[in-house]
Enzyme design. Structure first.
Site, PDB file in Angstrom:
ATOM      1  NE  ARG A 163      -3.722  -2.235   2.500  1.00 27.54           N
ATOM      2  CZ  ARG A 163      -3.507  -3.488   2.780  1.00 27.54           C
ATOM      3  NH1 ARG A 163      -2.285  -3.883   3.139  1.00 27.54           N
ATOM      4  NH2 ARG A 163      -4.466  -4.386   2.724  1.00 27.54           N
ATOM      5  CE  LYS A 190      -7.698  -2.554   5.703  1.00 24.82           C
ATOM      6  NZ  LYS A 190      -8.551  -2.963   4.565  1.00 24.82           N
ATOM      7  CG  HIS A 256      -5.288   0.593  -3.264  1.00 26.03           C
ATOM      8  ND1 HIS A 256      -4.639   0.566  -2.046  1.00 26.03           N
ATOM      9  CD2 HIS A 256      -5.996  -0.558  -3.322  1.00 26.03           C
ATOM     10  CE1 HIS A 256      -4.944  -0.543  -1.402  1.00 26.03           C
ATOM     11  NE2 HIS A 256      -5.771  -1.248  -2.148  1.00 26.03           N
ATOM     12  CG  HIS A 282      -5.246 -10.087   1.138  1.00 24.60           C
ATOM     13  ND1 HIS A 282      -5.431 -10.174  -0.241  1.00 24.60           N
ATOM     14  CD2 HIS A 282      -5.184  -8.768   1.418  1.00 24.60           C
ATOM     15  CE1 HIS A 282      -5.487  -8.956  -0.745  1.00 24.60           C
ATOM     16  NE2 HIS A 282      -5.334  -8.086   0.237  1.00 24.60           N
ATOM     17  CE1 TYR A 292      -6.138  -4.724  -3.627  1.00 27.47           C
ATOM     18  CE2 TYR A 292      -7.035  -6.146  -1.928  1.00 27.47           C
ATOM     19  CZ  TYR A 292      -6.480  -4.943  -2.302  1.00 27.47           C
ATOM     20  OH  TYR A 292      -6.279  -3.962  -1.392  1.00 27.47           O
TER      21      TYR A 292
END
Length: 352
Positions: A163, A190, A256, A282, A292
């Site tokens: 990110r 994140k 992004h 993830h 995605y």
């Protein structure tokens, strides 16, 4: 009378310092900047306040009601056509500030107890690898400020799926050489998750040229930061590049979007969604698929068609060994791996 005014002024001055303390408590510079913008915007645009941040009073904070927050959301949507996800983030910024100040100033945080706006499953537009790398080349060719840095920034984003807030906080010490290239670990992922990925030695050597380039360019932040550019400058760069590449607004391409390129590539080349999830860092595979993975459906390739399709392979009789070699060398990663595995199985069978 004078002493009372001095006391009140002192209280409001403390409030402003406490607001700044809340912003400075955030881990990353990008989060600090985002919170500051959201909070400033709210107090200026909210009809019952409309003040600059240094002049906000405790009374101003206490007179905000739940309906004011809901009306503010509607105003942002109608006036600026902002996405639901961005509006939710802006409200969250105010909510977190209120929670931070609530103990010292006895604020009612229950005013934030209302439903969030529904968010789109995939708000960001998709890019192919070729399209994404075109952004890097055009940035290098046309950007007036830090063109080489911007090219490397985009290529790095494509390869790592990091990110933007992670990328802008990477330091040279975050790279670690290993047999096949360089591992790089982010500390500002994140949910504050550590994220490690890898790039080739070739790309690292190109990025390493920024060490000398950065010494000769203006930067007020940490000198050990690799990509010495602000989030605002990245957003402005993307706006210019989208125009130069004639990409329509409807595609909703943002920085992004680069994050999804390698995630899609991994699934297309290997067919393994677990590897795609690892690429995106993830924890839940459903997150990878939901946000995605490309959803465009090729109906010529659905099972109902292919199950009854008979492929005529008689043309193979006309091909030479060189034709096969050329086909395999020019094929994608998945084809080469399948052929390699087949060849290893043939050798193993013969040796037995």
């Amino acid at each position: 009378m004078l002493s009372e005014n001095v006391i009140e002024l002192g209280k409001e001055s403390d409030l402003y310092q406490d607001i700044l303390a809340f912003i400075n408590e955030q881990r990353s510079d990008n989060t600090k900047e985002s919170y500051l913008v959201d909070i400033k915007q709210f107090f200026i645009l909210c009809p019952i306040i409309q003040k600059e941040l240094p002049f906000i009073t405790i009374k101003d904070l206490k007179k905000i009601k739940k309906r004011d927050l809901i009306n503010y959301r509607t105003f942002l949507k109608n006036k600026y056509n902002i996405s639901n996800k961005t509006i939710n983030r802006k409200i969250t910024s105010i909510k977190m500030l209120y929670h931070f100040l609530s103990t010292d100033y006895e604020l009612n945080t229950d005013i934030f107890n209302f439903k969030r706006l529904p968010e789109e499953h995939n708000p960001y537009g998709e890019l192919s690898q070729t399209e994404a790398e075109r952004f890097a080349e055009v940035a290098f060719q046309t950007e007036r400020e830090k063109p080489y840095l911007k090219k490397m920034l985009i290529l790095f984003a494509i390869r790592t799926s990091f990110r933007i807030n992670e990328i802008l906080n990477i330091r040279w010490s975050d790279f670690e050489e290993f047999e096949y290239g360089y591992k790089v670990t982010t500390k500002v992922g994140k949910g504050n998750k550590v994220n490690t990925n890898a790039i080739t030695k070739n790309l690292y050597n190109q990025i390493e040229q920024l060490k000398e380039i950065n010494k000769n360019t203006k930067w007020n932040g940490d000198p050990e930061i690799v990509f010495q550019i602000t989030y605002k400058s990245v957003s402005e760069m993307m706006h210019r590049l989208l125009k130069k590449l004639n990409i329509p607004k409807e595609r909703n391409i943002v920085f992004h979007s680069f994050r999804g390129v390698a995630i899609d590539w991994e699934l297309e080349q290997t067919g393994d969604i677990r590897l795609a999830a690892q690429q995106g860092n993830h924890s839940n595979i459903n997150t990878t698929y939901k946000h995605y993975i490309k959803k465009t459906k090729d109906y010529s390739q659905v099972a109902g068609i292919r199950m009854e399709e008979e492929i005529d392979l008689s043309f193979m009789d006309e091909l030479t060994i060189d034709d096969f070699k050329k086909f395999i060398k020019n094929g994608d990663y998945k084809l080469k791996m399948c052929f390699k595995k087949y060849f290893e199985n043939v050798i193993a069978t013969k040796s037995n």
